[in-house]
Design a protein around this motif. Structure first.
Motif, PDB file in Angstrom:
ATOM      1  N   GLN A 151     -15.706 -50.373  33.259  1.00  0.00           N
ATOM      2  CA  GLN A 151     -16.767 -50.825  34.152  1.00  0.00           C
ATOM      3  C   GLN A 151     -16.209 -51.965  35.008  1.00  0.00           C
ATOM      4  O   GLN A 151     -15.802 -52.991  34.485  1.00  0.00           O
ATOM      5  N   VAL A 152     -16.200 -51.767  36.307  1.00  0.00           N
ATOM      6  CA  VAL A 152     -15.791 -52.824  37.236  1.00  0.00           C
ATOM      7  C   VAL A 152     -17.072 -53.353  37.873  1.00  0.00           C
ATOM      8  O   VAL A 152     -17.766 -52.611  38.580  1.00  0.00           O
ATOM      9  N   ILE A 153     -17.406 -54.610  37.589  1.00  0.00           N
ATOM     10  CA  ILE A 153     -18.720 -55.158  37.942  1.00  0.00           C
ATOM     11  C   ILE A 153     -18.602 -56.223  39.024  1.00  0.00           C
ATOM     12  O   ILE A 153     -17.815 -57.161  38.896  1.00  0.00           O
ATOM     13  N   GLU A 154     -19.376 -56.052  40.061  1.00  0.00           N
ATOM     14  CA  GLU A 154     -19.504 -57.053  41.123  1.00  0.00           C
ATOM     15  C   GLU A 154     -20.839 -57.766  40.915  1.00  0.00           C
ATOM     16  O   GLU A 154     -21.896 -57.133  40.911  1.00  0.00           O
ATOM     17  N   ALA A 155     -20.797 -59.082  40.708  1.00  0.00           N
ATOM     18  CA  ALA A 155     -22.009 -59.876  40.489  1.00  0.00           C
ATOM     19  C   ALA A 155     -22.407 -60.545  41.793  1.00  0.00           C
ATOM     20  O   ALA A 155     -21.604 -61.233  42.415  1.00  0.00           O
ATOM     21  N   LYS A 156     -23.653 -60.345  42.201  1.00  0.00           N
ATOM     22  CA  LYS A 156     -24.139 -60.935  43.450  1.00  0.00           C
ATOM     23  C   LYS A 156     -25.376 -61.785  43.174  1.00  0.00           C
ATOM     24  O   LYS A 156     -26.380 -61.278  42.652  1.00  0.00           O
ATOM     25  N   ALA A 157     -25.306 -63.070  43.495  1.00  0.00           N
ATOM     26  CA  ALA A 157     -26.473 -63.944  43.433  1.00  0.00           C
ATOM     27  C   ALA A 157     -26.986 -64.080  44.860  1.00  0.00           C
ATOM     28  O   ALA A 157     -26.533 -64.927  45.623  1.00  0.00           O
ATOM     29  N   ARG A 158     -27.909 -63.236  45.219  1.00  0.00           N
ATOM     30  CA  ARG A 158     -28.388 -63.171  46.602  1.00  0.00           C
ATOM     31  C   ARG A 158     -29.917 -63.267  46.628  1.00  0.00           C
ATOM     32  O   ARG A 158     -30.563 -63.313  45.585  1.00  0.00           O
ATOM     33  N   ASN A 218     -18.322 -48.028  39.063  1.00  0.00           N
ATOM     34  CA  ASN A 218     -18.435 -49.053  40.095  1.00  0.00           C
ATOM     35  C   ASN A 218     -19.857 -49.614  40.010  1.00  0.00           C
ATOM     36  O   ASN A 218     -20.817 -48.971  40.416  1.00  0.00           O
ATOM     37  N   ILE A 219     -20.006 -50.835  39.474  1.00  0.00           N
ATOM     38  CA  ILE A 219     -21.330 -51.388  39.170  1.00  0.00           C
ATOM     39  C   ILE A 219     -21.561 -52.670  39.967  1.00  0.00           C
ATOM     40  O   ILE A 219     -20.710 -53.553  39.998  1.00  0.00           O
ATOM     41  N   CYS A 220     -22.719 -52.770  40.593  1.00  0.00           N
ATOM     42  CA  CYS A 220     -23.107 -54.007  41.271  1.00  0.00           C
ATOM     43  C   CYS A 220     -24.416 -54.500  40.671  1.00  0.00           C
ATOM     44  O   CYS A 220     -25.397 -53.758  40.597  1.00  0.00           O
ATOM     45  N   LEU A 221     -24.426 -55.760  40.219  1.00  0.00           N
ATOM     46  CA  LEU A 221     -25.616 -56.366  39.622  1.00  0.00           C
ATOM     47  C   LEU A 221     -26.077 -57.534  40.493  1.00  0.00           C
ATOM     48  O   LEU A 221     -25.293 -58.420  40.816  1.00  0.00           O
ATOM     49  N   TYR A 222     -27.363 -57.526  40.850  1.00  0.00           N
ATOM     50  CA  TYR A 222     -27.966 -58.619  41.605  1.00  0.00           C
ATOM     51  C   TYR A 222     -28.701 -59.554  40.653  1.00  0.00           C
ATOM     52  O   TYR A 222     -29.421 -59.095  39.766  1.00  0.00           O
ATOM     53  N   GLY A 223     -28.524 -60.883  40.840  1.00  0.00           N
ATOM     54  CA  GLY A 223     -28.969 -61.803  39.811  1.00  0.00           C
ATOM     55  C   GLY A 223     -30.036 -62.815  40.093  1.00  0.00           C
ATOM     56  O   GLY A 223     -30.272 -63.661  39.258  1.00  0.00           O
ATOM     57  N   LEU A 224     -30.725 -62.792  41.216  1.00  0.00           N
ATOM     58  CA  LEU A 224     -31.729 -63.815  41.475  1.00  0.00           C
ATOM     59  C   LEU A 224     -33.124 -63.224  41.532  1.00  0.00           C
ATOM     60  O   LEU A 224     -33.326 -62.072  41.910  1.00  0.00           O
ATOM     61  N   HIS A 225     -34.110 -64.062  41.201  1.00  0.00           N
ATOM     62  CA  HIS A 225     -35.505 -63.641  41.246  1.00  0.00           C
ATOM     63  C   HIS A 225     -35.929 -63.340  42.675  1.00  0.00           C
ATOM     64  O   HIS A 225     -35.584 -64.072  43.594  1.00  0.00           O
ATOM     65  N   GLY A 226     -36.648 -62.263  42.866  1.00  0.00           N
ATOM     66  CA  GLY A 226     -37.182 -61.962  44.180  1.00  0.00           C
ATOM     67  C   GLY A 226     -36.343 -61.031  45.020  1.00  0.00           C
ATOM     68  O   GLY A 226     -36.726 -60.707  46.143  1.00  0.00           O
ATOM     69  N   VAL A 227     -35.204 -60.572  44.521  1.00  0.00           N
ATOM     70  CA  VAL A 227     -34.358 -59.647  45.275  1.00  0.00           C
ATOM     71  C   VAL A 227     -35.001 -58.255  45.282  1.00  0.00           C
ATOM     72  O   VAL A 227     -35.445 -57.763  44.249  1.00  0.00           O
TER      73      VAL A 227
END
Length: 366
Positions: A151-158, A218-227
């Motif tokens: 698992q290749v993970i891209e973490a986005k705090a947006r 290919n995994i992308c995780l978004y991490g902030l409330h309200g996205v």
């Protein structure tokens, strides 16, 4: 294993990291609807007053569950034993001061929860700096290796609302009335997958018959409330997985355990461990050196395209569209339109060469 003693600010940060995201907004400095300082002080005052009023343990427990997220709370109290802290050595007070680091922290937590929930043996790596053949490197936020694959993970705090296609190169980001164009993180993370495939092929000759890109998620995780992700899901990448970290989707997702053997997992983990554990000083130095070389435009390479006949590792021949920058070759996947690394392909014959992708695709698809 890190053995640093935490300071008062670190323990305060652990309390913050235990809160549900809508009660503690790590992104408050960047948001247009941020709480005022007076509002934040009022909230904390009401919270402390409520805790003081709850003299019965049951009432107190109910109140704590209202404000705290059980997943965040458990990971915070186990901070020193977490994969995140063992891998990075980043203290809780540093996590709460940086939105990007916070996103990687939450993504690592979700990855660790996923492994534990399904009782899968896996190993988590943070800040994997994949060396490239031109002297540059490509940094993957998180890589998880196990029998389920890689698992290749891209973490986005947006923040805001994102619209576009999961396989498109660009997305549109809406924050209130403001509109921005941003890169598709799945497309960005595809580069990490490609470079990691090339690196593993070079470093593990024993496994060169494996097509690593077909063992990757290919995994992308978004991490902030309200996205909000308003995606056109009519066409999904065949190796992509996109989700908001606040939802249980990724934590609950079961990855089948039949892609890699125990020996293959061990060899891959050994290779990745060589490029993932750096001191803070080493990491900072590498980033600064890279910035200088980027400003000199040392890593800019022109792509050219050609149709070629290739032989796969299994001995099969087929005609493919190749993208080449003299350092790396990637091949067009007709299912999702992405160019993917297959370093075990052998080019037998170049049929036709093109200067532009549009012209190459027109001829290739005809």
């Amino acid at each position: 294993m890190n053995t640093q003693k935490f300071e008062v600010l670190d323990y305060t940060a652990l309390v913050k990291l235990s809160f549900r995201s809508k009660y503690w907004r790590v992104d408050h400095k960047a948001r247009t609807d941020q709480w005022s300082k007076e509002t934040q002080w009022l909230f904390w005052g009401i919270f402390i007053f409520c805790v003081w009023l709850c003299t019965l343990s049951l009432k107190c427990a109910v109140l704590l569950l209202f404000f705290f997220d059980p997943h965040y709370f458990y990971y915070a109290i186990s901070y020193k034993k977490s994969s995140w802290y063992r891998n990075t050595g980043i203290r809780p007070s540093e996590v709460t001061r940086n939105v990007g680091i916070y996103g990687e922290y939450i993504a690592t937590m979700c990855a660790e929860e996923n492994l534990k929930k399904h009782k899968m043996n896996g190993r988590i790596f943070n800040s994997v700096m994949i060396p490239k053949k031109d002297g540059d490197f490509n940094e993957a936020d998180i890589v998880v290796v196990g029998n389920f694959g890689i698992q290749v993970i891209e973490a986005k705090a947006r923040m805001g609302t994102f619209a576009g296609s999961p396989v498109g190169e660009k997305w549109t980001q809406y924050i209130g009335r403001q509109v921005y164009e941003t890169q598709n993180p799945l497309y960005q993370n595809l580069n990490h997958c490609n470079y990691l495939s090339e690196y593993l092929y070079e470093k593990i000759p024993y496994l060169r018959s494996i097509d690593f890109i077909n063992k990757m998620y290919n995994i992308c995780l978004y991490g902030l409330h309200g996205v909000k992700l308003s995606m056109d899901k009519s066409k999904l990448p065949n190796m992509g997985y996109l989700v908001d970290m606040a939802s249980p989707g990724y934590r609950d997702y079961y990855f089948s355990e039949n892609l890699l053997s125990d020996k293959e997992v061990s060899l891959i983990c050994d290779a990745i461990s060589r490029i993932s554990y750096y001191s803070r000083e080493e990491y900072k130095r590498k980033m600064e050196e890279r910035k200088v070389r980027q400003e000199r435009k040392e890593f800019q390479h022109r792509y050219f395209y050609y149709i070629a006949v290739i032989t796969t590792a299994g001995g099969n021949k087929k005609t493919v569209l190749c993208r080449d920058n003299k350092y790396y070759k990637t091949y067009y996947d007709q299912e999702d339109g992405w160019f993917k690394a297959h370093p075990n392909y052998r080019i037998d014959k170049v049929v036709q060469t093109f200067d532009s992708l549009e012209e190459a695709l027109q001829i290739y698809k005809s």
